[in-house]
Scaffold this motif. Sequence first.
Motif, PDB file in Angstrom:
ATOM      1  N   VAL A  88     -68.639  -8.595  39.986  1.00 30.11           N
ATOM      2  CA  VAL A  88     -67.379  -8.013  39.505  1.00 30.11           C
ATOM      3  C   VAL A  88     -66.224  -8.979  39.738  1.00 30.11           C
ATOM      4  CG1 VAL A  88     -65.736  -6.118  39.819  1.00 30.11           C
ATOM      5  CG2 VAL A  88     -68.192  -5.656  39.824  1.00 30.11           C
ATOM      6  N   GLY A  89     -66.181  -9.590  40.922  1.00 29.04           N
ATOM      7  CA  GLY A  89     -65.122 -10.559  41.211  1.00 29.04           C
ATOM      8  C   GLY A  89     -65.180 -11.772  40.304  1.00 29.04           C
ATOM      9  N   LEU A  90     -66.409 -12.245  40.000  1.00 33.86           N
ATOM     10  CA  LEU A  90     -66.548 -13.385  39.089  1.00 33.86           C
ATOM     11  C   LEU A  90     -66.068 -13.018  37.685  1.00 33.86           C
ATOM     12  CD1 LEU A  90     -67.558 -16.250  38.513  1.00 33.86           C
ATOM     13  CD2 LEU A  90     -69.840 -15.284  38.091  1.00 33.86           C
ATOM     14  N   GLY A  91     -66.386 -11.790  37.256  1.00 29.98           N
ATOM     15  CA  GLY A  91     -65.889 -11.343  35.952  1.00 29.98           C
ATOM     16  C   GLY A  91     -64.372 -11.270  35.912  1.00 29.98           C
ATOM     17  N   GLY A  92     -63.778 -10.826  37.007  1.00 35.22           N
ATOM     18  CA  GLY A  92     -62.317 -10.789  37.071  1.00 35.22           C
ATOM     19  C   GLY A  92     -61.716 -12.176  37.041  1.00 35.22           C
ATOM     20  N   TYR A  93     -62.364 -13.127  37.726  1.00 37.49           N
ATOM     21  CA  TYR A  93     -61.862 -14.504  37.727  1.00 37.49           C
ATOM     22  C   TYR A  93     -61.931 -15.112  36.327  1.00 37.49           C
ATOM     23  CZ  TYR A  93     -61.402 -19.416  39.016  1.00 37.49           C
ATOM     24  OH  TYR A  93     -60.994 -20.714  39.107  1.00 37.49           O
ATOM     25  N   LEU A  94     -63.018 -14.852  35.615  1.00 42.07           N
ATOM     26  CA  LEU A  94     -63.142 -15.355  34.243  1.00 42.07           C
ATOM     27  C   LEU A  94     -62.107 -14.701  33.330  1.00 42.07           C
ATOM     28  CD1 LEU A  94     -67.033 -15.458  33.832  1.00 42.07           C
ATOM     29  CD2 LEU A  94     -65.477 -17.376  34.227  1.00 42.07           C
ATOM     30  N   ALA A  95     -61.812 -13.416  33.570  1.00 41.14           N
ATOM     31  CA  ALA A  95     -60.798 -12.729  32.758  1.00 41.14           C
ATOM     32  C   ALA A  95     -59.419 -13.351  32.958  1.00 41.14           C
ATOM     33  CB  ALA A  95     -60.764 -11.241  33.103  1.00 41.14           C
ATOM     34  N   THR A  96     -59.119 -13.748  34.190  1.00 44.35           N
ATOM     35  CA  THR A  96     -57.826 -14.402  34.436  1.00 44.35           C
ATOM     36  C   THR A  96     -57.752 -15.766  33.748  1.00 44.35           C
ATOM     37  OG1 THR A  96     -58.638 -15.355  36.515  1.00 44.35           O
ATOM     38  CG2 THR A  96     -57.537 -13.223  36.636  1.00 44.35           C
ATOM     39  N   LEU A  97     -58.864 -16.498  33.738  1.00 39.54           N
ATOM     40  CA  LEU A  97     -58.875 -17.798  33.060  1.00 39.54           C
ATOM     41  C   LEU A  97     -58.691 -17.636  31.556  1.00 39.54           C
ATOM     42  CD1 LEU A  97     -61.726 -19.729  34.915  1.00 39.54           C
ATOM     43  CD2 LEU A  97     -59.266 -20.044  35.141  1.00 39.54           C
ATOM     44  N   VAL A  98     -59.402 -16.674  30.968  1.00 37.77           N
ATOM     45  CA  VAL A  98     -59.268 -16.430  29.526  1.00 37.77           C
ATOM     46  C   VAL A  98     -57.840 -15.992  29.201  1.00 37.77           C
ATOM     47  CG1 VAL A  98     -60.043 -14.963  27.623  1.00 37.77           C
ATOM     48  CG2 VAL A  98     -61.712 -15.914  29.217  1.00 37.77           C
ATOM     49  N   GLY A  99     -57.262 -15.178  30.066  1.00 34.67           N
ATOM     50  CA  GLY A  99     -55.891 -14.729  29.842  1.00 34.67           C
ATOM     51  C   GLY A  99     -54.896 -15.877  29.864  1.00 34.67           C
ATOM     52  N   GLN A 100     -55.086 -16.821  30.780  1.00 35.57           N
ATOM     53  CA  GLN A 100     -54.178 -17.969  30.828  1.00 35.57           C
ATOM     54  C   GLN A 100     -54.315 -18.837  29.586  1.00 35.57           C
ATOM     55  OE1 GLN A 100     -54.064 -20.251  34.408  1.00 35.57           O
ATOM     56  NE2 GLN A 100     -54.004 -18.475  35.756  1.00 35.57           N
ATOM     57  N   VAL A 101     -55.533 -18.969  29.079  1.00 35.56           N
ATOM     58  CA  VAL A 101     -55.721 -19.729  27.837  1.00 35.56           C
ATOM     59  C   VAL A 101     -55.018 -19.032  26.680  1.00 35.56           C
ATOM     60  CG1 VAL A 101     -57.435 -20.555  26.183  1.00 35.56           C
ATOM     61  CG2 VAL A 101     -57.874 -20.769  28.632  1.00 35.56           C
ATOM     62  N   MET A 102     -55.072 -17.708  26.632  1.00 35.75           N
ATOM     63  CA  MET A 102     -54.398 -16.960  25.569  1.00 35.75           C
ATOM     64  C   MET A 102     -52.879 -17.101  25.668  1.00 35.75           C
ATOM     65  SD  MET A 102     -56.770 -13.529  25.680  1.00 35.75           S
ATOM     66  CE  MET A 102     -55.866 -12.669  24.396  1.00 35.75           C
ATOM     67  N   CYS A 103     -52.376 -17.306  26.867  1.00 37.93           N
ATOM     68  CA  CYS A 103     -50.928 -17.446  27.044  1.00 37.93           C
ATOM     69  C   CYS A 103     -50.399 -18.764  26.495  1.00 37.93           C
ATOM     70  CB  CYS A 103     -50.563 -17.317  28.524  1.00 37.93           C
ATOM     71  SG  CYS A 103     -50.720 -15.633  29.188  1.00 37.93           S
ATOM     72  N   ILE A 104     -51.281 -19.705  26.186  1.00 35.51           N
ATOM     73  CA  ILE A 104     -50.826 -20.969  25.605  1.00 35.51           C
ATOM     74  C   ILE A 104     -50.192 -20.749  24.236  1.00 35.51           C
ATOM     75  CG2 ILE A 104     -51.607 -23.267  24.851  1.00 35.51           C
ATOM     76  CD1 ILE A 104     -53.725 -23.189  26.930  1.00 35.51           C
ATOM     77  N   THR A 105     -50.513 -19.632  23.585  1.00 34.51           N
ATOM     78  CA  THR A 105     -49.966 -19.353  22.257  1.00 34.51           C
ATOM     79  C   THR A 105     -48.504 -18.937  22.295  1.00 34.51           C
ATOM     80  OG1 THR A 105     -50.719 -17.044  22.399  1.00 34.51           O
ATOM     81  CG2 THR A 105     -52.246 -18.650  21.440  1.00 34.51           C
ATOM     82  N   VAL A 106     -47.865 -18.965  23.456  1.00 27.74           N
ATOM     83  CA  VAL A 106     -46.464 -18.565  23.563  1.00 27.74           C
ATOM     84  C   VAL A 106     -45.612 -19.494  22.693  1.00 27.74           C
ATOM     85  CG1 VAL A 106     -45.987 -20.048  25.554  1.00 27.74           C
ATOM     86  CG2 VAL A 106     -44.662 -17.962  25.225  1.00 27.74           C
ATOM     87  N   PRO A 107     -44.579 -18.996  22.031  1.00 26.62           N
ATOM     88  CA  PRO A 107     -43.737 -19.871  21.197  1.00 26.62           C
ATOM     89  C   PRO A 107     -43.095 -20.987  22.017  1.00 26.62           C
ATOM     90  CG  PRO A 107     -43.305 -17.562  20.699  1.00 26.62           C
ATOM     91  CD  PRO A 107     -44.190 -17.581  21.902  1.00 26.62           C
ATOM     92  N   ARG A 108     -42.976 -22.144  21.390  1.00 27.52           N
ATOM     93  CA  ARG A 108     -42.424 -23.307  22.080  1.00 27.52           C
ATOM     94  C   ARG A 108     -40.955 -23.111  22.434  1.00 27.52           C
ATOM     95  NH1 ARG A 108     -44.602 -28.209  22.622  1.00 27.52           N
ATOM     96  NH2 ARG A 108     -46.204 -27.651  21.090  1.00 27.52           N
ATOM     97  N   GLU A 109     -40.221 -22.341  21.593  1.00 26.90           N
ATOM     98  CA  GLU A 109     -38.797 -22.164  21.849  1.00 26.90           C
ATOM     99  C   GLU A 109     -38.522 -21.326  23.090  1.00 26.90           C
ATOM    100  OE1 GLU A 109     -40.086 -19.253  18.585  1.00 26.90           O
ATOM    101  OE2 GLU A 109     -40.316 -21.388  19.038  1.00 26.90           O
ATOM    102  N   SER A 110     -39.554 -20.690  23.646  1.00 27.12           N
ATOM    103  CA  SER A 110     -39.354 -19.922  24.875  1.00 27.12           C
ATOM    104  C   SER A 110     -39.153 -20.820  26.086  1.00 27.12           C
ATOM    105  CB  SER A 110     -40.548 -18.998  25.108  1.00 27.12           C
ATOM    106  OG  SER A 110     -41.725 -19.752  25.358  1.00 27.12           O
ATOM    107  N   GLY A 111     -39.549 -22.090  25.984  1.00 33.00           N
ATOM    108  CA  GLY A 111     -39.419 -23.002  27.110  1.00 33.00           C
ATOM    109  C   GLY A 111     -40.484 -22.840  28.173  1.00 33.00           C
ATOM    110  N   SER A 112     -41.525 -22.035  27.894  1.00 37.51           N
ATOM    111  CA  SER A 112     -42.565 -21.767  28.889  1.00 37.51           C
ATOM    112  C   SER A 112     -43.920 -22.317  28.494  1.00 37.51           C
ATOM    113  CB  SER A 112     -42.682 -20.252  29.108  1.00 37.51           C
ATOM    114  OG  SER A 112     -42.977 -19.585  27.880  1.00 37.51           O
ATOM    115  N   LYS A 113     -44.042 -22.912  27.325  1.00 32.32           N
ATOM    116  CA  LYS A 113     -45.341 -23.377  26.850  1.00 32.32           C
ATOM    117  C   LYS A 113     -45.900 -24.487  27.737  1.00 32.32           C
ATOM    118  CE  LYS A 113     -47.623 -24.463  22.457  1.00 32.32           C
ATOM    119  NZ  LYS A 113     -48.160 -23.109  22.243  1.00 32.32           N
ATOM    120  N   GLY A 114     -45.039 -25.405  28.163  1.00 31.23           N
ATOM    121  CA  GLY A 114     -45.499 -26.493  29.018  1.00 31.23           C
ATOM    122  C   GLY A 114     -46.058 -26.005  30.339  1.00 31.23           C
ATOM    123  N   PHE A 115     -45.430 -24.983  30.924  1.00 32.20           N
ATOM    124  CA  PHE A 115     -45.930 -24.429  32.184  1.00 32.20           C
ATOM    125  C   PHE A 115     -47.284 -23.746  31.980  1.00 32.20           C
ATOM    126  CE2 PHE A 115     -41.336 -24.586  32.984  1.00 32.20           C
ATOM    127  CZ  PHE A 115     -41.338 -25.291  34.176  1.00 32.20           C
TER     128      PHE A 115
END
Length: 274
Positions: free
Chosen positions: A105-132
Motif C-alpha cells: 500500500v505504501g509503495l502504491g502511494g509513493y508511485l501515486a505521488t510520483l505520477v501526480g508530480q509528473v502531471m503537475c508539469i502541465t501547469v501553464p508557464r505564465e504561472s511561474g511555477s513550471k520550473g519548480f
Amino acid sequence: MSENESNPTPSDPLMDPAASPDPASAPPNVVNPYQAPVTASGIGAIPTTVDPSGLRMTRLGLFSIYYGICAILFAFIFGVLFGVVAGVMELEVAALAGIGLLAIVGLGGYLATLVGQVMCITVPRESGSKGFALSSVCLQAASILVGIGGFVATLFLINTSVPAWVEVSSSLLSLVNTVLSLIGYACFLFFLKHLSLHIDRPDLAASSLTVFKLMVFCSASVLVLPFVAGFTAFVSAGAMAAVGILMLIWLLVVLITFVKYANIVVYVARAIPK
C-alpha cells in the motif's frame, strides 16, 4: 474692408462649427481633443483571468499526490501498530503478512505521488511555477536511481568480507538520496507557492512557506540526530530519558509537517477552478 477680412475662412474650426473634427471619424493616430485624460495608473491595466482548462491536469495531479500521501501515512501508522500488536501476541506469520501488505500500500502511494508530480508539469508557464515542478520531478527521479544504487550496495553488505569502500559508498548513497528527496520536496513547495499566487490565493502561498520552514527544521535536525544518539552512550539514565522525549517530540513535528504538506496540496487542488 476687404472680402477676406469680412468673411472668415470656412476651414477655421473655431469660427465654423461644421468644420470641427468628428471624434468618431478621427484617424487612430490623431489625438482626440475631446477624450478624457488618461492617467498613468490606467496605462497597461489589463484584466487577467485564470484559464481553468490549462490547470485541469495539474489539479488531477495534486489530488493524486494527496491520495498517495494518505496511503503512505496509512501504511506507516498501521504498519507500526500492526507489527507491535503481532509481536506482543507472538503472531510472526500474521505480522509478516500484514506488514508486507501495508508495504505494498505504501509503495502504491509513493508511485501515486510520483505520477501526480509528473502531471503537475502541465501547469501553464505564465504561472511561474513550471520550473519548480520540473526540478522536483528530476530530483525525485535522481533520488530513485540513487536509492536503487544504495539498495544494491546494501545487498553486498550482507557478506562480511566486502571492502571498506562498499560500506562508505552505501552510507554516502543513503545520504545523497535523502538530500535529493528533501530538495525535491522543497522545490514542490515553491511550486505550490507560485501556483497559489497565480490563482490569487496568497493565503495558500503563505502556508506553503510555513511548511517549507518546518521541513527545513526537520532536515537540519536529521544532521544532529546521529550526534545525539552517540551522546546517549555517555550519559545517565535520566539524561537518556530526556533525549528519548526529545526524539519523540521531533518525530511528532515530522508527522505534523507531513500532514500539513498533504493539507496544502489538497487545498491548492480545491482552489483551482474546475
